[in-house]
Design a protein around this motif. Structure first.
Motif, PDB file in Angstrom:
ATOM      1  N   LEU A 116       0.911  -1.348   0.010  1.00  0.00           N
ATOM      2  CA  LEU A 116       0.017   0.060  -0.047  1.00  0.00           C
ATOM      3  C   LEU A 116       1.013   1.197  -0.093  1.00  0.00           C
ATOM      4  CD1 LEU A 116      -2.681  -0.946   2.534  1.00  0.00           C
ATOM      5  CD2 LEU A 116      -2.549  -1.087   0.021  1.00  0.00           C
ATOM      6  N   PRO A 117       0.476   2.426  -0.654  1.00  0.00           N
ATOM      7  CA  PRO A 117       1.342   3.362  -0.771  1.00  0.00           C
ATOM      8  C   PRO A 117       1.723   4.135   0.627  1.00  0.00           C
ATOM      9  CG  PRO A 117      -0.518   3.561  -2.396  1.00  0.00           C
ATOM     10  CD  PRO A 117      -0.783   2.423  -1.444  1.00  0.00           C
ATOM     11  N   ASP A 118       0.642   4.042   1.525  1.00  0.00           N
ATOM     12  CA  ASP A 118       0.961   4.511   2.846  1.00  0.00           C
ATOM     13  C   ASP A 118       1.081   3.290   3.968  1.00  0.00           C
ATOM     14  OD1 ASP A 118       0.817   5.711   5.372  1.00  0.00           O
ATOM     15  OD2 ASP A 118      -1.208   6.635   5.146  1.00  0.00           O
ATOM     16  N   PRO A 119       2.374   3.183   4.371  1.00  0.00           N
ATOM     17  CA  PRO A 119       2.449   2.367   5.304  1.00  0.00           C
ATOM     18  C   PRO A 119       1.502   2.273   6.759  1.00  0.00           C
ATOM     19  CG  PRO A 119       4.321   3.712   5.566  1.00  0.00           C
ATOM     20  CD  PRO A 119       3.409   4.045   4.140  1.00  0.00           C
ATOM     21  N   ASN A 120       0.879   3.416   7.067  1.00  0.00           N
ATOM     22  CA  ASN A 120       0.268   3.743   8.044  1.00  0.00           C
ATOM     23  C   ASN A 120      -1.179   3.446   7.865  1.00  0.00           C
ATOM     24  OD1 ASN A 120       2.454   4.160   9.919  1.00  0.00           O
ATOM     25  ND2 ASN A 120       2.855   6.185   8.888  1.00  0.00           N
ATOM     26  N   TYR A 121      -1.452   3.108   6.849  1.00  0.00           N
ATOM     27  CA  TYR A 121      -2.899   3.100   6.208  1.00  0.00           C
ATOM     28  C   TYR A 121      -3.802   2.445   7.300  1.00  0.00           C
ATOM     29  CZ  TYR A 121      -7.100   2.303   3.121  1.00  0.00           C
ATOM     30  OH  TYR A 121      -8.277   2.254   2.789  1.00  0.00           O
ATOM     31  N   PHE A 122      -3.427   0.991   7.531  1.00  0.00           N
ATOM     32  CA  PHE A 122      -4.318   0.366   8.693  1.00  0.00           C
ATOM     33  C   PHE A 122      -4.153   0.879   9.820  1.00  0.00           C
ATOM     34  CE2 PHE A 122      -3.775  -3.224   5.179  1.00  0.00           C
ATOM     35  CZ  PHE A 122      -5.078  -3.058   4.902  1.00  0.00           C
ATOM     36  N   SER A 123      -3.147   1.512  10.315  1.00  0.00           N
ATOM     37  CA  SER A 123      -2.924   1.924  11.635  1.00  0.00           C
ATOM     38  C   SER A 123      -3.796   3.209  11.976  1.00  0.00           C
ATOM     39  CB  SER A 123      -1.514   2.347  11.783  1.00  0.00           C
ATOM     40  OG  SER A 123      -0.516   1.217  11.695  1.00  0.00           O
ATOM     41  N   LYS A 124      -3.796   3.958  11.006  1.00  0.00           N
ATOM     42  CA  LYS A 124      -4.718   5.052  10.868  1.00  0.00           C
ATOM     43  C   LYS A 124      -6.160   4.824  11.110  1.00  0.00           C
ATOM     44  CE  LYS A 124      -1.882   8.330   7.953  1.00  0.00           C
ATOM     45  NZ  LYS A 124      -1.758   8.664   6.674  1.00  0.00           N
TER      46      LYS A 124
END
Length: 328
Positions: free
Chosen positions: A140-148
Motif C-alpha cells: 500500500l502507498p501509505d504504510p500507516n494506512y491500517f494503523s490510521k
C-alpha cells in the motif's frame, strides 16, 4: 482401524497444510526503533494469505508477562469477584461449554488486575506493528494506512475459561470466523484450537512465548479477499473431522483451559467495505458496504447487546455456506 473419510484427509496432511507459520517480530534494539523491515512484513502477509492464521513473537510481550496475564485471567474467571457490583461480569456462554469476561478498556482491565492493564498496553503496541506490516506487505502507498483506521483504540480483551468436561464433548467453541480486523490470541497451551483449511480442521500448534494471530472478516473485505477470515473452533474429542490427535483432545477436556482473545476493532466511523464491490446474489455485500464498522459489528454479533458481550457470532450467508460445505 476404520479408515473413515476424516482419517484419509488427515493422513494426507503435509507441510503445506500448516496454517499458522511463525513470524518473529524483531527486538527494538535490532530494529533500531523502526518498524519491522519489509522482508518480515512480506513474510507476515504471505502467512496471512496462506490460511488466515499465523503465530508471532513480539518484543513487547515477554513470556513472563504472558504467563502473568494467563494467571490473572484464570484467577478472575474462577473467583467470585465478578458476582455483582461494578466488576466486569463473567458470563456463561449460551451454547458453548465455556465462560468469559469482556474487558473493553484499560480501566476495565485494571479493575481485574494491574497485570492485564499492562498486557493490554503491550497488545496495543503489537497490534500497531502487525497493522503496519500488513500495509507494507500488501504494498500500500501509505504504510500507516491500517494503523490510521485504528487510532481510536477500540480494541477489547476477552478472557475465556473452558472448564473440565466430559470425554464425549464435541466443540468447546463453535465454528466461527472473527468479525474485526485482526485478533491476537494467547492460550495456556491446552490443545483444541483448529482452523479450517482446504477441507480439513487442522490443529494450530502452540509455542510458548508466541501469540496466534488471525484475520477477521473486516480485513478480508478490505483486502478484497486476499487475506481470508478463516473459520476456526476449539475442538473436543468428538468434534467432526478433526485432524488433532485424539489423545490430545481427550487430555484437553480433562484440564481447565484459559485463553485471552484481543479483538482489534477499527474506528467506529470507518466503512465495513473500503471500496465499491459488486453485490452477491442475495445483496449481502451491498448491504455491508453501507455499514460503518460499529453497525457491522452489531450486525455480525447477532443482537442489540452482542457488540459488547459478543455472546454469539452470526454467520454471514457466505460463511454459513462454507460451514455446510465442509467435509463430512
Amino acid at each position: 482401524r476404520p479408515r473413515d473419510q476424516g482419517y484419509f484427509l488427515c493422513s494426507k496432511m503435509s507441510s503445506k497444510d500448516e496454517v499458522a507459520p511463525l513470524i518473529r517480530l524483531p527486538e527494538p534494539s535490532s530494529a533500531g526503533g523502526q518498524p519491522p523491515p519489509t522482508k518480515i512484513c512480506n513474510e507476515l502477509v504471505a502467512a496471512f494469505q496462506q490460511g488466515g492464521f499465523l503465530r508471532i513473537s513480539s518484543p513487547f510481550l515477554p513470556i513472563s508477562l504472558q504467563k502473568q496475564a494467563i494467571g490473572a485471567a484464570t484467577a478472575y474467571l474462577v473467583s467470585d469477584a465478578a458476582d455483582g457490583g461494578a466488576a466486569p461480569e463473567v458470563v456463561t456462554h449460551p451454547s458453548d461449554p465455556k465462560s468469559y469476561c469482556m474487558l473493553t478498556s484499560k480501566e476495565d482491565a485494571a479493575s481485574v488486575s494491574p497485570v492485564l492493564a499492562e498486557y493490554i498496553e503491550a497488545l496495543e503496541k503489537t497490534k500497531m506493528l502487525v497493522l503496519h506490516c500488513l500495509a507494507v506487505g500488501l504494498s500500500l502507498p501509505d504504510p500507516n494506512y491500517f494503523s490510521k483506521l485504528h487510532s481510536e483504540n477500540n480494541s477489547s480483551l476477552r478472557l475465556l475459561r473452558y472448564p473440565v468436561t466430559a470425554k464425549d464433548t464435541g466443540n468447546r467453541c463453535k465454528e466461527h470466523s472473527d468479525y474485526g480486523s485482526i485478533t491476537l490470541l494467547l492460550t495456556d497451551g491446552v490443545s483444541g484450537l483448529e482452523a479450517y483449511h482446504e477441507g480439513k480442521w487442522i490443529p494450530i500448534p502452540h509455542e510458548e512465548g508466541c501469540l496466534v494471530v488471525n484475520a477477521g472478516s473486516l480485513l478480508e473485505s478490505w483486502t478484497n479477499g486476499k487475506i481470508p477470515a478463516t473459520l476456526h473452533r476449539v475442538a473436543g474429542p468428538t468434534s467432526e473431522n478433526s485432524c488433532s490427535p485424539k489423545q490430545d483432545l481427550l487430555d484437553a477436556v480433562g484440564r481447565d483451559r484459559t485463553s485471552l482473545a484481543f479483538f482489534a476493532d477499527p474506528n467506529t466511523g470507518v466503512k465495513a467495505l473500503l471500496q465499491d464491490e459488486r453485490s452477491n446474489d442475495d445483496g449481502e455485500r451491498d448491504t455491508v458496504a453501507q455499514m460503518s464498522v460499529a453497525e457491522y459489528i452489531l450486525w455480525r454479533s447477532g443482537g442489540a447487546d452482542g457488540d459488547t458481550k459478543r455472546s454469539g457470532l452470526a454467520f454471514t450467508t457466505e460463511e454459513e455456506g462454507r460451514v455446510k460445505a465442509r467435509v463430512k
